[in-house]
Design a protein around this motif. Structure first.
Motif, mmCIF file in Angstrom:
data_model
loop_
_atom_site.group_PDB
_atom_site.id
_atom_site.type_symbol
_atom_site.label_atom_id
_atom_site.label_comp_id
_atom_site.label_asym_id
_atom_site.label_seq_id
_atom_site.Cartn_x
_atom_site.Cartn_y
_atom_site.Cartn_z
ATOM 1 N N GLY A 146 1.056 -1.366 -0.163
ATOM 2 C CA GLY A 146 -0.114 -0.285 -0.042
ATOM 3 C C GLY A 146 0.555 1.285 0.291
ATOM 4 N N LEU A 147 2.105 1.296 0.912
ATOM 5 C CA LEU A 147 3.119 2.644 0.797
ATOM 6 C C LEU A 147 3.508 2.791 -0.377
ATOM 7 N N LEU A 148 3.535 1.820 -0.761
ATOM 8 C CA LEU A 148 4.516 1.676 -2.774
ATOM 9 C C LEU A 148 3.578 2.395 -3.098
ATOM 10 N N ALA A 149 2.362 1.352 -3.109
ATOM 11 C CA ALA A 149 1.237 2.083 -4.640
ATOM 12 C C ALA A 149 1.049 3.651 -4.493
ATOM 13 N N LEU A 150 1.342 4.261 -3.148
ATOM 14 C CA LEU A 150 1.356 5.557 -3.251
ATOM 15 C C LEU A 150 2.567 5.968 -3.499
ATOM 16 N N SER A 151 3.384 5.500 -3.022
ATOM 17 C CA SER A 151 4.833 6.476 -3.774
ATOM 18 C C SER A 151 4.871 6.284 -5.324
ATOM 19 N N GLU A 152 4.323 5.363 -6.221
ATOM 20 C CA GLU A 152 4.122 5.258 -7.377
ATOM 21 C C GLU A 152 3.386 6.111 -8.010
ATOM 22 N N ILE A 153 2.249 6.880 -7.167
ATOM 23 C CA ILE A 153 1.240 7.830 -7.969
ATOM 24 C C ILE A 153 1.664 9.261 -7.433
ATOM 25 N N ALA A 154 2.712 9.189 -6.655
ATOM 26 C CA ALA A 154 3.617 10.605 -6.148
ATOM 27 C C ALA A 154 4.610 11.118 -6.700
ATOM 28 N N ASP A 155 5.304 9.691 -7.570
ATOM 29 C CA ASP A 155 6.396 9.368 -8.203
ATOM 30 C C ASP A 155 5.890 9.612 -9.430
ATOM 31 N N LYS A 156 4.630 9.111 -9.985
ATOM 32 C CA LYS A 156 4.474 9.357 -11.473
ATOM 33 C C LYS A 156 3.951 11.647 -11.740
ATOM 34 N N ALA A 157 3.610 11.805 -10.329
ATOM 35 C CA ALA A 157 3.035 12.779 -10.489
ATOM 36 C C ALA A 157 4.202 13.728 -10.844
ATOM 37 N N LEU A 158 5.243 13.776 -10.963
ATOM 38 C CA LEU A 158 6.962 14.717 -10.584
ATOM 39 C C LEU A 158 7.416 14.115 -11.842
ATOM 40 N N SER A 159 6.459 13.521 -12.989
ATOM 41 C CA SER A 159 7.356 12.652 -14.108
ATOM 42 C C SER A 159 7.347 14.185 -14.979
ATOM 43 N N PRO A 160 8.340 14.435 -15.495
ATOM 44 C CA PRO A 160 7.968 15.699 -16.406
ATOM 45 C C PRO A 160 7.185 15.864 -17.018
ATOM 46 N N GLY A 161 6.393 14.636 -17.904
ATOM 47 C CA GLY A 161 5.393 14.793 -18.330
ATOM 48 C C GLY A 161 3.652 14.724 -17.926
ATOM 49 N N ILE A 162 4.091 14.546 -16.713
ATOM 50 C CA ILE A 162 2.773 15.256 -15.850
ATOM 51 C C ILE A 162 2.849 16.452 -15.116
ATOM 52 N N ASN A 163 4.057 16.434 -14.790
ATOM 53 C CA ASN A 163 4.582 17.791 -13.261
ATOM 54 C C ASN A 163 3.421 18.092 -12.620
ATOM 55 N N ASP A 164 3.442 17.466 -11.983
ATOM 56 C CA ASP A 164 1.782 18.063 -10.634
ATOM 57 C C ASP A 164 2.720 17.419 -8.865
ATOM 58 N N PRO A 165 3.326 18.765 -8.649
ATOM 59 C CA PRO A 165 4.004 18.612 -7.890
ATOM 60 C C PRO A 165 2.906 18.330 -6.737
ATOM 61 N N GLY A 166 1.581 19.102 -7.243
ATOM 62 C CA GLY A 166 0.168 19.464 -5.953
ATOM 63 C C GLY A 166 0.183 17.495 -5.499
ATOM 64 N N THR A 167 0.250 16.822 -6.381
ATOM 65 C CA THR A 167 -0.179 15.155 -5.793
ATOM 66 C C THR A 167 1.106 14.664 -4.657
ATOM 67 N N ALA A 168 2.591 14.927 -5.268
ATOM 68 C CA ALA A 168 3.474 14.619 -4.667
ATOM 69 C C ALA A 168 3.154 14.578 -3.187
ATOM 70 N N ILE A 169 2.905 16.443 -3.241
ATOM 71 C CA ILE A 169 2.496 17.213 -1.690
ATOM 72 C C ILE A 169 1.194 16.180 -0.807
#
Length: 427
Positions: free
Chosen positions: A290-313
């Motif tokens: 569960g922690l890994l899945a949440l981390s992947e969601i944040a990590d994907k939001a930080l990718s240049p293609g999405i560029n969504d730091p708010g989701t990571a926060i």
């Protein structure tokens, strides 16, 4: 026999199957049609209102034609939501989206209503019912209409949010929180804690016959096998562990001064059969997943293609809530008692939980000042708890994240801001 714990795990796996609830509703719909026939045998025909054949046929025809369209629309909307969850968050969250109760209930209601209307229409047109039976079918039809309308209204609100990033984060947080809470109440799953003298290569290893991830361990089966052989078992592969044919699932230690090697009654498959192994990990008994899945969601939001730091926060705040839940005080009477005294199980390691939760975010968000500062504030909040292991891990990861930020950022003011936020972890 199927133990209570394994039964719970099997039920949770069944809930992820999209066809189960529609199948149940289809069976109930067919049964309801023939149950209505029993009304003709009650002798109530003289007191019940007379319902014309044409009115019942009209209602059933409308239901049959509309429910098939709505069911098709529901499937299309659900597939779109699953695709959105996979593309916008992480494919690991798909089982959580599929298991959504409101969506499954809606699809089941639409398909069940369609089957009910078809079967009832055939029965009506072949004169299966008398006046009492027609009245019963009329009442059931109105009841089905009401259920469909209520379900549709609830489903419209849910499908508008299903598969969206925020909704998926909420589902992943709940799944991780439930798994952490279960492990918090049973740190060793009801077995003994692994003692120092049990570590290492002592005992007879039992390996898996398949390659995959451990999803569940049935300690009741292990206890029974250990009692039969008068031995003790040390589990070496917790749920979430990737195992191969060479990776021991457990080690078996014989009785005092004895070894079970060469024992005619020793069957490794009896022990390995207690482990449910699959090609994918499962959320129920694997808090790290569960922690890994949440981390992947944040990590994907930080990718240049999405560029969504708010989701990571947002995910960082979720992690703080989960670790706060993990270290919150637990009353002794709510702590699961040692039920399996012949099975030893290692507890979760806080460092591993922190690695799953924060490493990817700290690595890929190191160059984003707002993410780095929020991450340091999260570590600071966790370092203020009363759990020494969490405090140590929070300070360690804070220092590691600071080093990454110093190397990734080019503006000195940003670096200074992150340093100020990480001042609490300075050695």
């Amino acid at each position: 026999m199927l133990s209570a714990d394994r039964f719970r795990f099997v039920i949770s796996r069944i809930k992820e199957r999209l066809w189960v609830k529609p199948l149940v509703l289809c069976v109930l719909s067919i049964g309801g049609t023939f149950i209505a026939k029993l009304a003709d045998d009650t002798g109530l025909s003289s007191v019940l209102p007379e319902i014309t054949l044409e009115s019942v046929e009209s209602l059933l025809s409308i239901m049959a034609s509309s429910m098939l369209v709505i069911a098709t629309f529901a499937v299309g909307s659900m597939v779109a939501a699953y695709a959105s969850a996979s593309a916008g968050t992480t494919p690991r969250s798909i089982p959580l989206v599929i298991a959504d109760d409101v969506t499954q209930n809606a699809l089941s209601a639409f398909i069940g209503a369609f089957i009910f209307s078809i079967v009832s229409l055939i029965a009506i047109q072949n004169d299966l019912f008398d006046s009492a039976g027609r009245f019963a079918i009329f009442v059931l039809t109105l009841l089905v209409f009401a259920i469909v309308i209520i379900t549709f209204v609830r489903w419209v609100d849910r499908i508008a949010r299903l598969g969206r990033v925020v909704n998926t984060i909420e589902k992943a947080e709940k799944a991780a929180g439930d798994a952490l809470d279960r492990r918090r109440h049973a740190p060793t799953l009801g077995g003994l804690a692994v003692s120092p003298h049990q570590a290492g290569d002592k005992g007879v290893p039992v390996c898996s016959s398949t390659v995959g991830y451990v999803q569940h361990i049935d300690l009741e089966t292990l206890q029974s096998c250990a009692e039969t052989l008068n031995c003790r078992v040390m589990v070496t592969a917790l749920p979430g562990t990737f195992v191969s044919t060479r990776r021991p699932l457990l080690r078996i230690v014989g009785g005092i001064g004895e070894s079970i090697e060469g024992c005619e009654t020793f069957k490794p498959d009896d022990f390995s059969g207690a482990f449910t192994i699959s090609s994918n990990r499962a959320f129920e008994d694997d808090p790290r997943f569960g922690l890994l899945a949440l981390s992947e969601i944040a990590d994907k939001a930080l990718s240049p293609g999405i560029n969504d730091p708010g989701t990571a926060i947002n995910v960082i705040g979720t992690m703080v809530r989960l670790f706060t839940l993990w270290q919150s005080p637990l009353e002794k009477d709510k702590l699961r008692a040692i039920t399996y005294d012949r099975v030893s199980v290692p507890e979760l390691v806080i460092d591993d939980l922190f690695d799953d939760a924060f490493t990817a975010i700290a690595r890929d968000g190191a160059g984003i000042v707002e993410v780095s500062i929020r991450l340091q504030k999260a570590f600071c909040a966790l370092a203020e708890t009363d759990d020494n292991a969490i405090v140590t891990a929070a300070k360690k990861h804070s220092r590691m994240a600071l080093v990454r930020s110093e190397r990734a950022m080019s503006l000195q003011d940003d670096i200074d801001a992150v340093r100020r936020a990480a001042a609490f972890s300075a050695p």
